[in-house]
Design a protein around this motif. Structure first.
Motif, short mmCIF file in Angstrom:
data_model
loop_
_atom_site.label_atom_id
_atom_site.label_comp_id
_atom_site.label_asym_id
_atom_site.label_seq_id
_atom_site.Cartn_x
_atom_site.Cartn_y
_atom_site.Cartn_z
N VAL A 54 -6.00 2.55 -12.47
CA VAL A 54 -4.89 3.30 -13.07
C VAL A 54 -5.36 4.54 -13.80
O VAL A 54 -4.58 5.47 -14.01
N SER A 55 -6.63 4.57 -14.21
CA SER A 55 -7.14 5.76 -14.89
C SER A 55 -7.54 6.86 -13.90
O SER A 55 -7.91 7.95 -14.32
N ASP A 56 -7.47 6.57 -12.61
CA ASP A 56 -7.80 7.54 -11.55
C ASP A 56 -6.59 7.72 -10.66
O ASP A 56 -6.36 6.92 -9.75
N TYR A 57 -5.82 8.76 -10.92
CA TYR A 57 -4.57 8.92 -10.17
C TYR A 57 -4.79 9.00 -8.67
O TYR A 57 -3.99 8.48 -7.87
N GLY A 58 -5.89 9.62 -8.26
CA GLY A 58 -6.16 9.76 -6.83
C GLY A 58 -6.24 8.43 -6.11
O GLY A 58 -5.89 8.34 -4.92
N SER A 59 -6.65 7.39 -6.80
CA SER A 59 -6.78 6.07 -6.17
C SER A 59 -5.43 5.35 -6.05
O SER A 59 -5.35 4.29 -5.43
N LEU A 60 -4.38 5.94 -6.64
CA LEU A 60 -3.07 5.28 -6.66
C LEU A 60 -2.08 5.85 -5.64
O LEU A 60 -1.00 5.29 -5.45
N ARG A 61 -2.43 6.94 -5.00
CA ARG A 61 -1.45 7.71 -4.24
C ARG A 61 -0.70 6.91 -3.17
O ARG A 61 0.49 7.10 -2.98
N ASN A 62 -1.39 6.02 -2.46
CA ASN A 62 -0.74 5.28 -1.38
C ASN A 62 -0.34 3.86 -1.79
O ASN A 62 0.35 3.18 -1.03
N VAL A 63 -0.75 3.45 -2.97
CA VAL A 63 -0.53 2.07 -3.40
C VAL A 63 0.93 1.78 -3.70
O VAL A 63 1.42 0.67 -3.50
N PHE A 64 1.69 2.79 -4.13
CA PHE A 64 3.06 2.60 -4.59
C PHE A 64 4.08 2.76 -3.47
O PHE A 64 5.27 2.55 -3.70
N ASP A 65 3.65 3.13 -2.27
CA ASP A 65 4.58 3.34 -1.16
C ASP A 65 5.27 2.03 -0.77
O ASP A 65 4.63 0.98 -0.68
N GLY A 66 6.57 2.10 -0.56
CA GLY A 66 7.32 0.93 -0.11
C GLY A 66 7.62 -0.09 -1.18
O GLY A 66 8.07 -1.20 -0.88
N VAL A 67 7.38 0.27 -2.45
CA VAL A 67 7.58 -0.67 -3.55
C VAL A 67 8.94 -0.43 -4.21
O VAL A 67 9.37 0.71 -4.36
N ASP A 68 9.60 -1.51 -4.61
CA ASP A 68 10.90 -1.41 -5.29
C ASP A 68 10.78 -1.45 -6.80
O ASP A 68 11.56 -0.83 -7.51
N VAL A 69 9.81 -2.22 -7.31
CA VAL A 69 9.64 -2.36 -8.75
C VAL A 69 8.16 -2.50 -9.08
O VAL A 69 7.41 -3.16 -8.33
N VAL A 70 7.73 -1.85 -10.14
CA VAL A 70 6.34 -1.95 -10.59
C VAL A 70 6.30 -2.69 -11.92
O VAL A 70 7.04 -2.37 -12.86
N PHE A 71 5.42 -3.69 -11.99
CA PHE A 71 5.13 -4.41 -13.23
C PHE A 71 3.76 -3.91 -13.69
O PHE A 71 2.74 -4.27 -13.09
N HIS A 72 3.75 -3.09 -14.73
CA HIS A 72 2.49 -2.47 -15.17
C HIS A 72 1.86 -3.29 -16.28
O HIS A 72 2.23 -3.18 -17.45
#
Length: 292
Positions: A54-72
């Protein structure tokens, strides 16, 4: 089927949340740190595992695709490294918000901490409060939950440190006599509260304390711990003036991973929030962590 992403989902609370969400018919994806080779063995079978920081935005770019809700959930609780809380807890949350926005994810549940309500914040509390502000300013359909001291299911880093401390020797010292009031919460109740808050539309734009049903002092908690372990250790009250001069306190209670400031904060401030709104909106009805 609804799809949820859990950041920090390979942790103790995260894996329990995986099971809870699956039981509610939700498809689950877990974000674990790159290099965490044990993550796959800690999460339930059938849960999708992806890697990123989570501290590296570049590593998150494709992880959130197709998601309806995020539990952080991803965060660090203990550190003496300068800037580490800001990097992971504050900036990490800003990155999660940005990833939601860029992927078109509308719903975000943020797990904060009751320590953001302390009259004087530790660096940890400051970082979690900064995360709350990023979530509130996001324009997303957000909900924030603030857990108190977590007990059970192998989790609760702070509680486990405290339990080890009071159980270690026949005599233990408590700052100020351990009079700070807490409302400790069972891990199972916390997980159910988090799931309900993230899936309930009426919780959007709301902040909930997730605590146990009743309050107790730190001294009473120590007695309950010792009673459960069949121990009869003696508590000695340590005056605050002495405590504030003893950097060694962190070694007694939390080891080198916790600052003296953070070790003292839990003894200094009450954490007995009302859970009335969570009871009303989420059907949240926790049980006592120390019931037989």
């Amino acid at each position: 089927m609804m799809k949820a992403l859990i950041t920090g989902g390979a942790g103790v609370v995260g894996k329990a949340l995986c099971r809870e969400l699956e039981a509610r018919g939700v498809c689950v994806r877990v974000l674990a740190l790159p290099g965490d080779t044990l993550a796959s063995s800690r999460i339930p079978s059938g849960v999708e595992l992806v890697y990123g920081d989570v501290s590296d935005y570049g590593s998150l770019r494709n992880v959130f695709d197709g998601v309806d809700v995020v539990f952080h959930l991803a965060a660090i609780l203990l550190s003496t490294k300068p800037g580490e809380f800001e990097r992971v807890n504050a900036q990490g949350t800003r990155n999660v918000v940005s990833a939601c926005q860029d992927a078109g994810v509308r719903r975000l549940l943020y797990v904060s901490s009751i320590s953001v309500t302390y009259p004087v914040l530790t660096p940890y509390g400051e970082s979690k409060l900064a995360g709350e502000q990023a979530v509130r300013d996001s324009g997303l359909d957000w909900t924030i939950v603030r857990p108190t001291l977590v007990i059970g299911d192998g989790g609760g880093v702070e509680f486990n440190m405290y339990a080890r401390y009071v159980s270690r020797f026949p005599v233990y010292f408590l700052p100020g006599g351990g009079l700070a009031q807490k409302r400790p919460v069972r891990s199972v109740d916390l997980v159910q509260g988090i799931a309900s808050a993230g899936l309930c539309d009426s919780a959007i734009g709301r902040t909930y304390a997730l605590a146990g049903p009743s309050s107790m002092t730190m001294a009473q908690m120590a007695e309950a711990i010792l009673r459960g372990r069949g121990l009869k250790h003696r508590m000695v009250s340590l005056p605050w003036g002495i405590c504030k001069r003893l950097a060694a306190l962190r070694g007694w209670i939390g080891g080198q991973s916790v600052s003296a400031e953070q070790a003292l904060a839990g003894f200094l401030y009450d954490a007995v929030p009302s859970i009335e709104s969570a009871e009303k909106d989420l059907g949240y009805h926790p049980k006592s962590p120390f019931d037989a």
